[in-house]
Design a protein around this motif. Structure first.
Motif, PDB file in Angstrom:
ATOM      1  N   TRP A  48       0.841  -1.194   0.000  1.00  0.00           N
ATOM      2  CA  TRP A  48       0.000   0.000   0.000  1.00  0.00           C
ATOM      3  C   TRP A  48       0.879   1.248   0.000  1.00  0.00           C
ATOM      4  O   TRP A  48       1.900   1.314   0.669  1.00  0.00           O
ATOM      5  N   VAL A  49       0.454   2.243  -0.753  1.00  0.00           N
ATOM      6  CA  VAL A  49       1.144   3.531  -0.797  1.00  0.00           C
ATOM      7  C   VAL A  49       0.110   4.624  -0.584  1.00  0.00           C
ATOM      8  O   VAL A  49      -1.070   4.481  -0.948  1.00  0.00           O
ATOM      9  N   SER A  50       0.550   5.715   0.048  1.00  0.00           N
ATOM     10  CA  SER A  50      -0.367   6.819   0.345  1.00  0.00           C
ATOM     11  C   SER A  50      -0.522   7.786  -0.817  1.00  0.00           C
ATOM     12  O   SER A  50      -1.494   8.538  -0.872  1.00  0.00           O
ATOM     13  N   ASP A  51       0.417   7.797  -1.755  1.00  0.00           N
ATOM     14  CA  ASP A  51       0.343   8.725  -2.884  1.00  0.00           C
ATOM     15  C   ASP A  51      -0.617   8.211  -3.942  1.00  0.00           C
ATOM     16  O   ASP A  51      -0.957   7.018  -3.998  1.00  0.00           O
ATOM     17  N   ASP A  52      -1.018   9.146  -4.799  1.00  0.00           N
ATOM     18  CA  ASP A  52      -1.895   8.797  -5.913  1.00  0.00           C
ATOM     19  C   ASP A  52      -1.079   8.086  -6.984  1.00  0.00           C
ATOM     20  O   ASP A  52      -0.077   8.616  -7.476  1.00  0.00           O
ATOM     21  N   ILE A  53      -1.477   6.885  -7.368  1.00  0.00           N
ATOM     22  CA  ILE A  53      -0.725   6.085  -8.337  1.00  0.00           C
ATOM     23  C   ILE A  53      -1.554   5.863  -9.598  1.00  0.00           C
ATOM     24  O   ILE A  53      -1.362   4.876 -10.313  1.00  0.00           O
ATOM     25  N   GLY A  54      -2.436   6.775  -9.891  1.00  0.00           N
ATOM     26  CA  GLY A  54      -3.241   6.629 -11.100  1.00  0.00           C
ATOM     27  C   GLY A  54      -2.383   6.691 -12.346  1.00  0.00           C
ATOM     28  O   GLY A  54      -1.394   7.412 -12.422  1.00  0.00           O
ATOM     29  N   GLY A  55      -2.738   5.901 -13.354  1.00  0.00           N
ATOM     30  CA  GLY A  55      -2.003   5.887 -14.615  1.00  0.00           C
ATOM     31  C   GLY A  55      -0.970   4.788 -14.727  1.00  0.00           C
ATOM     32  O   GLY A  55      -0.347   4.654 -15.794  1.00  0.00           O
ATOM     33  N   LEU A  56      -0.739   4.017 -13.671  1.00  0.00           N
ATOM     34  CA  LEU A  56       0.224   2.922 -13.762  1.00  0.00           C
ATOM     35  C   LEU A  56      -0.358   1.760 -14.544  1.00  0.00           C
ATOM     36  O   LEU A  56      -1.560   1.488 -14.480  1.00  0.00           O
ATOM     37  N   PRO A  57       0.497   1.056 -15.303  1.00  0.00           N
ATOM     38  CA  PRO A  57      -0.017  -0.119 -16.031  1.00  0.00           C
ATOM     39  C   PRO A  57      -0.415  -1.231 -15.057  1.00  0.00           C
ATOM     40  O   PRO A  57       0.207  -1.411 -14.011  1.00  0.00           O
ATOM     41  N   VAL A  58      -1.424  -1.956 -15.420  1.00  0.00           N
ATOM     42  CA  VAL A  58      -1.934  -3.049 -14.584  1.00  0.00           C
ATOM     43  C   VAL A  58      -1.354  -4.359 -15.105  1.00  0.00           C
ATOM     44  O   VAL A  58      -1.271  -4.577 -16.335  1.00  0.00           O
ATOM     45  N   LEU A  59      -0.928  -5.223 -14.188  1.00  0.00           N
ATOM     46  CA  LEU A  59      -0.357  -6.503 -14.585  1.00  0.00           C
ATOM     47  C   LEU A  59      -1.349  -7.285 -15.433  1.00  0.00           C
ATOM     48  O   LEU A  59      -2.547  -7.366 -15.108  1.00  0.00           O
ATOM     49  N   ALA A  60      -0.824  -7.877 -16.524  1.00  0.00           N
ATOM     50  CA  ALA A  60      -1.669  -8.697 -17.397  1.00  0.00           C
ATOM     51  C   ALA A  60      -1.847 -10.105 -16.851  1.00  0.00           C
ATOM     52  O   ALA A  60      -2.667 -10.874 -17.390  1.00  0.00           O
ATOM     53  N   GLY A  61      -1.113 -10.460 -15.839  1.00  0.00           N
ATOM     54  CA  GLY A  61      -1.262 -11.774 -15.227  1.00  0.00           C
ATOM     55  C   GLY A  61       0.085 -12.320 -14.818  1.00  0.00           C
ATOM     56  O   GLY A  61       1.142 -11.688 -14.997  1.00  0.00           O
TER      57      GLY A  61
END
Length: 387
Positions: A48-61
């Motif tokens: 968990w991180v407190s900063d905004d992490i919007g826009g990071l790529p999501v793992l494909a699996g």
């Protein structure tokens, strides 16, 4: 949640959103790229991180066995492409050096990175590489810094190169930064693995600029808790100023806050020749005779500012620029002539000036001017008169 992955051992870290997956350190995961999912290794477990992490790529699996085998095959083909490229470069006698090879499995394309001092005509090399590897070839020329980023290495500090780990953009670095930080201007000591100035010269440069803008310069006089003295050096990492004391000639280390505050009080109490005009006017209203002492001291740079100013000797009345005509400028009456002749005798004698070098020089100049005016040069006779 956020995790960090890398595509090569000891390579750059890329941050990603784990999504519904929970990989551990060392697990193989799939990262979405422009050329499709690629296999990468997890270096940081999701947390968990407190900063905004919007826009990071999501793992494909999570990487499966087929994906891992494809990744191993791609590594073998990259090694083969490097060997073939070096051999063909020697055959074509091209002044270039291969520094990295990338393979895109979905498009069956090799990207070969090289360095060269000048532009290289590699059209024949591209045709031979495409025929040898049976794939599409893309050659890209890199700069010295980009070459160090791709190859990696260990810097003079003993750690991995900054450009190969966390730096994303190269900021301009100049030799002025090394001078401001009092570093030796030896290319072997301030150059990185790429042969250019080290990127870390910029890290602390803003701190040095702020420090030197707020503290007295080297050679300035300051007042410290141990006494008055002169600044001889700066110790920026410790936020201190080295001062040589007037009493005894010893040195002391003072904090920036104590020296800066005392310096203002010292300049207000002892105005010197370098005091600004507006400061001199302000001090003249608080200290009687301060403006006169500054004016007198400005003409004598060899005298210390704390030395008392010498009194000014009044200068005699300047002689007339034009000799008056005796026929015109004649006293009207005898009474006026007697009053004029008696005026110098009635004047009280001035107090004798103090006996010092500056006063003696001023008196000699005054005597020479009086001698010149008492024996004026002969002039032409006024009209109507004959000699």
């Amino acid at each position: 949640m956020m995790c960090a992955v890398t595509f090569s051992p000891r390579g750059r870290l890329y941050y990603a959103d784990p999504g519904p997956y929970s990989p551990k350190v060392g697990d193989k995961v799939l990262i979405p790229t422009d050329a499709g999912p690629e296999v990468a290794e997890c270096m940081w477990a999701p947390q968990w991180v407190s900063d905004d992490i919007g826009g990071l790529p999501v793992l494909a699996g999570m990487a499966q066995t087929a994906d891992i085998e494809r990744y191993a095959t791609s590594r073998r083909r990259r090694a083969q492409a490097r060997v073939a490229a070096k051999r063909l470069i020697r055959e074509h006698e091209l002044p270039m050096k291969v520094v990295g090879v990338d393979h895109i499995w979905a498009e069956n394309m090799f990207t070969i990175y090289f360095t060269a001092d000048h532009r290289v005509d590699f059209r024949g090399l591209v045709r031979d590489l495409a025929r040898t590897l049976a794939a599409r070839i893309d050659l890209r020329q890199l700069s010295a810094r980009d070459s160090a980023r791709i190859q990696g290495g260990i810097g003079s500090c003993g750690r991995d190169l900054c450009c190969a780990t966390f730096l994303t953009d190269f900021e301009p670095v100049s030799i002025r930064m090394a001078k401001d930080q009092d570093l030796p201007l030896n290319p072997m000591k301030i150059s990185g693995a790429c042969g250019r100035l080290m990127c870390c010269l910029r890290y602390e440069h803003p701190l040095y600029e702020q420090f030197k803008a707020k503290v007295p310069a080297v050679g300035a006089r300051v007042s410290t808790p141990d006494g008055d003295g002169r600044v001889v050096s700066h110790d920026i990492p410790r936020d201190q100023v080295m001062v040589r004391l007037d009493a005894g000639g010893g040195r002391c280390a003072c904090s920036r806050a104590s020296v800066c505050g005392s310096r203002k009080e010292y300049e207000a109490a002892h105005p010197g020749p370098g005091t600004a005009p507006e400061v001199a006017d302000a001090l003249a209203g608080q200290q009687p005779g301060a403006a006169e002492s500054m004016d007198d001291g400005s003409s004598d740079n060899g005298r210390d500012a704390a030395e008392p100013a010498y009194p000014m000797v009044p200068s005699p009345t300047a002689p007339p620029l034009v000799t008056p005509d005796p026929a015109v400028a004649r006293p009207a009456t005898a009474a006026a002539e007697s009053a004029t002749s008696a005026a110098p005798a009635a004047t009280a004698p001035a107090a004798p000036p103090p006996d010092n070098a500056r006063t003696r020089r001023r008196l000699r100049r005054q005597a020479s001017r009086d001698t010149d005016t008492s024996h004026p040069a002969p002039e032409a006779s006024p009209p109507g008169q004959h000699t």
